[in-house]
Design a protein around this motif. Sequence first.
Motif, PDB file in Angstrom:
ATOM      1  N   LEU A 177       5.835   4.387   0.337  1.00  0.00           N
ATOM      2  CA  LEU A 177       5.411   3.133   0.900  1.00  0.00           C
ATOM      3  C   LEU A 177       4.720   3.155   2.214  1.00  0.00           C
ATOM      4  N   LEU A 178       3.592   2.797   2.419  1.00  0.00           N
ATOM      5  CA  LEU A 178       2.865   2.789   3.717  1.00  0.00           C
ATOM      6  C   LEU A 178       2.893   1.233   4.469  1.00  0.00           C
ATOM      7  N   VAL A 179       2.768   0.171   3.575  1.00  0.00           N
ATOM      8  CA  VAL A 179       2.675  -0.983   4.036  1.00  0.00           C
ATOM      9  C   VAL A 179       3.407  -1.954   3.326  1.00  0.00           C
ATOM     10  N   TYR A 180       4.446  -2.823   3.915  1.00  0.00           N
ATOM     11  CA  TYR A 180       4.942  -3.587   3.224  1.00  0.00           C
ATOM     12  C   TYR A 180       5.087  -5.155   3.842  1.00  0.00           C
ATOM     13  N   ASN A 181       5.390  -6.140   3.461  1.00  0.00           N
ATOM     14  CA  ASN A 181       5.531  -7.416   3.994  1.00  0.00           C
ATOM     15  C   ASN A 181       7.159  -7.796   4.543  1.00  0.00           C
ATOM     16  N   LEU A 186       4.257 -11.063   7.560  1.00  0.00           N
ATOM     17  CA  LEU A 186       3.682 -10.006   8.515  1.00  0.00           C
ATOM     18  C   LEU A 186       3.847  -8.626   7.792  1.00  0.00           C
ATOM     19  N   ARG A 187       2.779  -7.768   8.048  1.00  0.00           N
ATOM     20  CA  ARG A 187       2.786  -6.599   7.645  1.00  0.00           C
ATOM     21  C   ARG A 187       3.761  -5.660   8.772  1.00  0.00           C
ATOM     22  N   LYS A 188       4.470  -4.789   7.900  1.00  0.00           N
ATOM     23  CA  LYS A 188       5.426  -3.654   8.338  1.00  0.00           C
ATOM     24  C   LYS A 188       4.887  -2.477   7.947  1.00  0.00           C
ATOM     25  N   TYR A 189       5.459  -1.441   8.609  1.00  0.00           N
ATOM     26  CA  TYR A 189       5.098  -0.044   8.483  1.00  0.00           C
ATOM     27  C   TYR A 189       6.147   0.991   8.625  1.00  0.00           C
ATOM     28  N   ILE A 224       0.903  -1.226  -0.037  1.00  0.00           N
ATOM     29  CA  ILE A 224      -0.033   0.085   0.047  1.00  0.00           C
ATOM     30  C   ILE A 224       0.856   1.165  -0.229  1.00  0.00           C
ATOM     31  N   TYR A 225       0.489   2.236  -0.843  1.00  0.00           N
ATOM     32  CA  TYR A 225       1.356   3.543  -1.023  1.00  0.00           C
ATOM     33  C   TYR A 225       0.526   4.693  -0.720  1.00  0.00           C
ATOM     34  N   ASP A 226       1.087   5.799  -0.454  1.00  0.00           N
ATOM     35  CA  ASP A 226       0.520   7.056  -0.607  1.00  0.00           C
ATOM     36  C   ASP A 226       0.163   7.513  -1.798  1.00  0.00           C
ATOM     37  N   ILE A 267       0.562  10.997   3.250  1.00  0.00           N
ATOM     38  CA  ILE A 267       1.212  10.736   4.345  1.00  0.00           C
ATOM     39  C   ILE A 267       2.051  11.805   5.064  1.00  0.00           C
ATOM     40  N   ASP A 268       2.620  12.727   4.537  1.00  0.00           N
ATOM     41  CA  ASP A 268       3.181  13.717   5.322  1.00  0.00           C
ATOM     42  C   ASP A 268       1.850  14.560   5.965  1.00  0.00           C
TER      43      ASP A 268
END
Length: 613
Positions: A64-68, A147-150, A57-59, A237-238
């Motif tokens: 990048l907002l969410v990765y694995n 797992l999801r990472k932020y 998921i990106y802004d 995101i900013d």
Amino acid sequence: MNNFSNRIYVIGGIFVLVVLIFMIKLFNLQIVDDSYKLSAENNSQRQVTQYPARGLIYDRKGELLVYNQAVYDVMIIPRQVKRFDTLDFCKLLGIEKLDAIKKLEKAKNYSYRRASVFLKQLSSEQYAVLQEKLYKFPGFFVQPRTLRKYPRQSAAHALGYLNEVNNKEIKADSYYSQGDYIGKSGIELTYEKDLRGEKGKKIYWVDVYNRIKGSYRDGKFDKQPISGNDLISTLDIDLQEYGELLMQNKKGGIVALEPSTGEILAKISSPGYDPEMLVGRVMSKNYRALVQNDSLKPLFDRTLMAQYPPGSIFKMVNALIGLQEKVINPFTRFECHSGYHVGSFTMGCHAHVSPLDLRSSIMHSCNAYYANTFRYIVESPKFGSVNNGYDVWRNHVMSFGLGERLGTDLPNELRGGIPTLKYYLKKYRRKNLRALNMISISIGQGELLITPLQMANMCAAIANRGHYYTPHIIKSIGKEKGVDEKFTVKHETSIDSSYFSSVIDGMEMVVTGGAGSTGGLAAVPGIRVCGKTGTVQNAHVKDHSVFVAFAPRENPKIAILVYVENGVWGSRYGAPIAGLMIEKYIRGEISDSKRWIEKRMIEADLINQSEEK
């Protein structure tokens, strides 16, 4: 005799046919169809689900907002388990023996033959140590997962979180099996089917020590997983992080929209939480703490689920309805002597000059002006009765997307409430209403309830001079799929576009009108900001601070709602926070002249201070 011979031939033919069918079937089973052979070889093979990479998921700018992140589940097939060194096994996994016994019993109760999760989410380091000794423990194997990472600990309510599927979800969708993960809230829930991808499978030969010896039949029966689609969100995101900073130690919400598209630029529910809290083995513990032990309800998404009285920001809608129904015009003036007075009834108002025309009534936020306007609408002779007049008024209000779900692509949106005629007739036990029965809703109080998302959307409709697009948080799905068509549909209000200019004049005066204006702290040098303050009465604790605004006046790029619980006046917190957010979004930075306001907003703590009036 001939008949007898014929019967012999027929019987013989049938016998030959049956034998032939049997031989063909036998040939098919032994030579062509591998399924029985595959079943017979089950004791020497292992089928492992290949989980796809969940979509990223990106802004809106590509951040990048969410990765694995890779983790490993220890799986168990109870029927293959043989006696093993329990203490050594527990030491490798870092668990107690009693815990291991309970997990083994749980797996047996689930299925004696099917694989299930024994221990979730080993790190890469733990996996490396276990893998060397796994051959000692028949019936156990490792399943790679993610797992999801932020990278930015922000936007938790918007992004959502994952958790294990429950039995109801497994029954509803055959895609899922015990131990799988599914989106439970936010974007992760709404776009679950786009993000999850398609599972694959890989079959291995294993020896008697449970060690993989190679791919079964050169991968003939393997299936490659298909990764989930990446999502481009509408969030900046900013701006999101900045809004969360401004709202720290405060309760309430901020919603910022792009009026020309309905895209959600920022969505802050405060207090919030770090999305990393609901990831990994600590999730259950943290979830319980957030739900059971935190009276501030950080998991509660106030932007979608809190239903507040809007206060004086609602006066613009009342003014527009009055203009549309021609019961007032921009030059209509009403007296205000510290409030609206009818007989023994009084609706108070703060001190200001009197009488006021429409533009000045918005600037000064005059209660008497809007009580009179509301009464002129519902009591208009052309409607025949107050009952009919109220229904007309209510239909106008709902055309702004109030009192019903907007249909955003985020879950758990509530509808708010615009009281029906039936509600008031029942409440007052009468067949014909009087305007005074519901006069408080003329200034956004009483039974009127609106969510922050709806308030921001109302402001966007005014910024657009009479239309809005359904607020949404995803711009595109994957490489080819764009936004859902329903988010490109223009929703027209029931107010003619020609009536908006005088109301917008008044909103600009709120910010730049000088003496008597209430939103001066929302001003941004060089940008025409149009806004409206609101102070929402709260019986036993401090009033709420509310502000809506859009900017620039022409071709607006942002419409925003700030709602600060117990913030006292709209001018104290709502207006300055909105002004800072507008400047941050349009200019990318805060000017030196407003740093003192920024510092004051960041340092303000409304949670730990006394709430008594």
